[in-house]
Design a protein around this motif. Structure first.
Motif, PDB file in Angstrom:
ATOM      1  N   LEU A 128       0.812  -1.219   0.000  1.00  0.00           N
ATOM      2  CA  LEU A 128       0.000   0.000   0.000  1.00  0.00           C
ATOM      3  C   LEU A 128       0.845   1.269   0.000  1.00  0.00           C
ATOM      4  CD1 LEU A 128      -2.754  -1.106   2.520  1.00  0.00           C
ATOM      5  CD2 LEU A 128      -2.967  -0.897   0.033  1.00  0.00           C
ATOM      6  N   PHE A 129       1.998   1.239   0.675  1.00  0.00           N
ATOM      7  CA  PHE A 129       2.809   2.443   0.812  1.00  0.00           C
ATOM      8  C   PHE A 129       4.135   2.345   0.054  1.00  0.00           C
ATOM      9  CE2 PHE A 129       0.559   1.844   4.991  1.00  0.00           C
ATOM     10  CZ  PHE A 129      -0.502   2.668   4.669  1.00  0.00           C
ATOM     11  N   GLY A 130       4.249   1.317  -0.793  1.00  0.00           N
ATOM     12  CA  GLY A 130       5.498   1.120  -1.536  1.00  0.00           C
ATOM     13  C   GLY A 130       5.242   0.613  -2.937  1.00  0.00           C
ATOM     14  N   PHE A 131       5.264  -0.686  -3.094  1.00  0.00           N
ATOM     15  CA  PHE A 131       5.201  -1.293  -4.418  1.00  0.00           C
ATOM     16  C   PHE A 131       3.916  -0.964  -5.182  1.00  0.00           C
ATOM     17  CE2 PHE A 131       7.922  -4.582  -2.166  1.00  0.00           C
ATOM     18  CZ  PHE A 131       9.111  -4.029  -2.616  1.00  0.00           C
ATOM     19  N   GLY A 132       2.799  -0.847  -4.486  1.00  0.00           N
ATOM     20  CA  GLY A 132       1.539  -0.582  -5.178  1.00  0.00           C
ATOM     21  C   GLY A 132       1.008   0.821  -4.991  1.00  0.00           C
ATOM     22  N   ALA A 133       1.812   1.702  -4.396  1.00  0.00           N
ATOM     23  CA  ALA A 133       1.319   3.031  -4.017  1.00  0.00           C
ATOM     24  C   ALA A 133       0.852   3.854  -5.208  1.00  0.00           C
ATOM     25  CB  ALA A 133       2.414   3.781  -3.264  1.00  0.00           C
ATOM     26  N   ASP A 134       1.436   3.645  -6.391  1.00  0.00           N
ATOM     27  CA  ASP A 134       1.058   4.442  -7.566  1.00  0.00           C
ATOM     28  C   ASP A 134      -0.385   4.203  -7.992  1.00  0.00           C
ATOM     29  OD1 ASP A 134       3.587   5.456  -7.594  1.00  0.00           O
ATOM     30  OD2 ASP A 134       4.324   4.181  -9.222  1.00  0.00           O
ATOM     31  N   ARG A 135      -0.980   3.105  -7.549  1.00  0.00           N
ATOM     32  CA  ARG A 135      -2.368   2.793  -7.921  1.00  0.00           C
ATOM     33  C   ARG A 135      -3.364   3.657  -7.159  1.00  0.00           C
ATOM     34  NH1 ARG A 135      -3.977  -3.154  -7.009  1.00  0.00           N
ATOM     35  NH2 ARG A 135      -5.888  -2.245  -7.846  1.00  0.00           N
ATOM     36  N   TYR A 136      -2.930   4.208  -6.048  1.00  0.00           N
ATOM     37  CA  TYR A 136      -3.862   4.871  -5.150  1.00  0.00           C
ATOM     38  C   TYR A 136      -3.741   6.396  -5.271  1.00  0.00           C
ATOM     39  CZ  TYR A 136      -3.956   0.054  -3.552  1.00  0.00           C
ATOM     40  OH  TYR A 136      -4.062  -1.316  -3.503  1.00  0.00           O
ATOM     41  N   GLY A 137      -3.796   7.114  -4.176  1.00  0.00           N
ATOM     42  CA  GLY A 137      -3.811   8.563  -4.244  1.00  0.00           C
ATOM     43  C   GLY A 137      -5.239   9.072  -4.137  1.00  0.00           C
ATOM     44  N   ALA A 138      -5.401  10.373  -4.332  1.00  0.00           N
ATOM     45  CA  ALA A 138      -6.711  11.007  -4.145  1.00  0.00           C
ATOM     46  C   ALA A 138      -7.766  10.423  -5.067  1.00  0.00           C
ATOM     47  CB  ALA A 138      -6.589  12.518  -4.367  1.00  0.00           C
ATOM     48  N   ALA A 139      -7.366  10.003  -6.272  1.00  0.00           N
ATOM     49  CA  ALA A 139      -8.337   9.479  -7.233  1.00  0.00           C
ATOM     50  C   ALA A 139      -8.980   8.182  -6.764  1.00  0.00           C
ATOM     51  CB  ALA A 139      -7.662   9.273  -8.590  1.00  0.00           C
ATOM     52  N   TRP A 140      -8.294   7.461  -5.878  1.00  0.00           N
ATOM     53  CA  TRP A 140      -8.840   6.188  -5.419  1.00  0.00           C
ATOM     54  C   TRP A 140     -10.136   6.374  -4.638  1.00  0.00           C
ATOM     55  CZ3 TRP A 140      -8.070   1.595  -7.206  1.00  0.00           C
ATOM     56  CH2 TRP A 140      -8.459   0.467  -6.471  1.00  0.00           C
ATOM     57  N   LEU A 141     -10.309   7.547  -4.055  1.00  0.00           N
ATOM     58  CA  LEU A 141     -11.537   7.802  -3.304  1.00  0.00           C
ATOM     59  C   LEU A 141     -12.751   7.971  -4.222  1.00  0.00           C
ATOM     60  CD1 LEU A 141      -9.422   8.281  -1.047  1.00  0.00           C
ATOM     61  CD2 LEU A 141     -10.971   9.998  -0.129  1.00  0.00           C
ATOM     62  N   GLU A 142     -12.521   8.066  -5.527  1.00  0.00           N
ATOM     63  CA  GLU A 142     -13.628   8.116  -6.480  1.00  0.00           C
ATOM     64  C   GLU A 142     -14.068   6.719  -6.903  1.00  0.00           C
ATOM     65  OE1 GLU A 142     -12.337  10.526  -9.712  1.00  0.00           O
ATOM     66  OE2 GLU A 142     -11.760  12.214  -8.418  1.00  0.00           O
ATOM     67  N   GLU A 143     -13.319   5.711  -6.475  1.00  0.00           N
ATOM     68  CA  GLU A 143     -13.619   4.330  -6.826  1.00  0.00           C
ATOM     69  C   GLU A 143     -14.723   3.763  -5.925  1.00  0.00           C
ATOM     70  OE1 GLU A 143     -12.589   2.041  -8.982  1.00  0.00           O
ATOM     71  OE2 GLU A 143     -11.167   3.287 -10.088  1.00  0.00           O
ATOM     72  N   PRO A 144     -15.782   3.173  -6.505  1.00  0.00           N
ATOM     73  CA  PRO A 144     -16.790   2.502  -5.660  1.00  0.00           C
ATOM     74  C   PRO A 144     -16.180   1.410  -4.794  1.00  0.00           C
ATOM     75  CG  PRO A 144     -17.601   2.766  -7.916  1.00  0.00           C
ATOM     76  CD  PRO A 144     -16.151   3.163  -7.930  1.00  0.00           C
ATOM     77  N   ARG A 145     -15.124   0.750  -5.298  1.00  0.00           N
ATOM     78  CA  ARG A 145     -14.476  -0.310  -4.513  1.00  0.00           C
ATOM     79  C   ARG A 145     -13.997   0.204  -3.164  1.00  0.00           C
ATOM     80  NH1 ARG A 145     -10.359  -2.143  -9.195  1.00  0.00           N
ATOM     81  NH2 ARG A 145     -10.488   0.108  -9.513  1.00  0.00           N
ATOM     82  N   PHE A 146     -13.477   1.441  -3.166  1.00  0.00           N
ATOM     83  CA  PHE A 146     -12.976   2.004  -1.914  1.00  0.00           C
ATOM     84  C   PHE A 146     -14.113   2.153  -0.904  1.00  0.00           C
ATOM     85  CE2 PHE A 146     -12.454   5.666   0.843  1.00  0.00           C
ATOM     86  CZ  PHE A 146     -11.280   5.339   1.508  1.00  0.00           C
ATOM     87  N   TRP A 147     -15.211   2.773  -1.325  1.00  0.00           N
ATOM     88  CA  TRP A 147     -16.306   3.069  -0.395  1.00  0.00           C
ATOM     89  C   TRP A 147     -17.050   1.813   0.017  1.00  0.00           C
ATOM     90  CZ3 TRP A 147     -15.937   7.425   1.945  1.00  0.00           C
ATOM     91  CH2 TRP A 147     -15.289   8.492   1.314  1.00  0.00           C
ATOM     92  N   ILE A 148     -17.256   0.893  -0.925  1.00  0.00           N
ATOM     93  CA  ILE A 148     -17.908  -0.368  -0.573  1.00  0.00           C
ATOM     94  C   ILE A 148     -17.049  -1.142   0.429  1.00  0.00           C
ATOM     95  CG2 ILE A 148     -18.610  -2.637  -1.451  1.00  0.00           C
ATOM     96  CD1 ILE A 148     -19.359  -1.179  -4.096  1.00  0.00           C
ATOM     97  N   GLY A 149     -15.751  -1.237   0.131  1.00  0.00           N
ATOM     98  CA  GLY A 149     -14.851  -1.975   1.021  1.00  0.00           C
ATOM     99  C   GLY A 149     -14.760  -1.345   2.395  1.00  0.00           C
ATOM    100  N   ALA A 150     -14.651  -0.018   2.449  1.00  0.00           N
ATOM    101  CA  ALA A 150     -14.564   0.662   3.746  1.00  0.00           C
ATOM    102  C   ALA A 150     -15.835   0.449   4.553  1.00  0.00           C
ATOM    103  CB  ALA A 150     -14.301   2.153   3.539  1.00  0.00           C
ATOM    104  N   ALA A 151     -17.004   0.505   3.873  1.00  0.00           N
ATOM    105  CA  ALA A 151     -18.270   0.289   4.579  1.00  0.00           C
ATOM    106  C   ALA A 151     -18.362  -1.141   5.107  1.00  0.00           C
ATOM    107  CB  ALA A 151     -19.440   0.583   3.636  1.00  0.00           C
TER     108      ALA A 151
END
Length: 254
Positions: A128-151
């Protein structure tokens, strides 16, 4: 060997061990808690054992965030918050709430769990904070996966916390021994605390949409499903009046 190569090897090995552990735990019940046994060698106090077992999850994951540049984008902070919400409680609060009395656990169990949580914290944190970090960032919060998973994670956390609260308040001051827990999801299953934890880490896997997150969710199932079955069998043997409608882990199913 480079760290990325080591990481990949460790991750696939982690998944392989989970696949081997799952069937084995239907025949071997880890000897702590109500399943305490004397045949697993030297022991330590239950409370100290919990501290030893769970602390690497807090520290390894935080170290990956800190050494990974302390990212402050919303997704990284959300991942850090969700992980530590569970593990700071599990490692440093829960052990001091349990009424463990004279209960002990084998050092072998604490050591193996220490190894697991250290590896798991590294695999998820380093991704999350190294090898795959480029996948995330502020744009990840626009992903339904993020909100569904967090809920889903937060629902699982609430289930887990309520189930633990019921167990912690099961005995009156000065009482010892076991009782049948009641209330909440205990109406339908023997181990709603385990059910909640499986829901939590399934949510985290969805939220991060990562192989390390999936590996942790699969490990949680591999470990807790057989243990829930052992708990269920133990309650039925100890309490003839145990509610027959209860399942071990999943309401109405298993």
């Amino acid at each position: 060997m480079t760290e990325p190569a080591f990481y990949r090897l460790l991750l696939w090995g982690f998944l392989l061990v989970a696949a081997l552990t799952f069937p084995a735990l239907f025949f071997i019940t880890a000897p702590y808690g109500r399943h305490e046994a004397k045949s697993w060698g030297p022991t330590i106090g239950n409370r100290l054992g919990w501290l030893v077992m769970e602390s690497p999850s807090v520290l390894a994951f935080f170290a990956c965030w800190y050494l990974g540049g302390r990212p402050t984008d919303p997704a990284s902070l959300a991942f850090l918050f969700l992980w530590q919400l569970h593990y700071v409680h599990r490692a440093w609060i829960f052990p001091f709430r349990i009424k463990s009395g004279p209960k002990r656990m084998p050092i072998a169990i604490a050591a193996s769990a220490f190894t697991f949580t250290l590896i798991n914290g590294y695999l998820n944190g380093r991704w999350l904070f190294g090898f795959g970090a480029d996948r995330y960032g502020a744009a990840w919060l626009e992903e339904p996966r993020f909100w569904i998973g967090a809920a889903v994670f937060l629902v699982g956390f609430a289930i887990n916390q309520h189930a633990d609260w019921v167990l912690l308040h099961l005995r009156k001051p000065g009482e010892t021994g076991y009782k049948i827990p009641r209330g909440g999801l205990y109406r339908w299953v023997t181990c709603p605390n385990y059910f909640g934890e499986i829901v939590e880490w399934t949510g985290f896997a969805i939220c991060t949409w990562s192989l390390p997150g999936l590996a942790f969710a699969l490990w949680t199932i591999a470990n807790l499903l057989p243990r829930a079955r052992s708990h269920h069998r133990w309650y039925r043997e100890k309490f003839p009046e145990y509610p027959p409608e209860r399942r071990a882990l999943v309401p109405g199913l298993f």
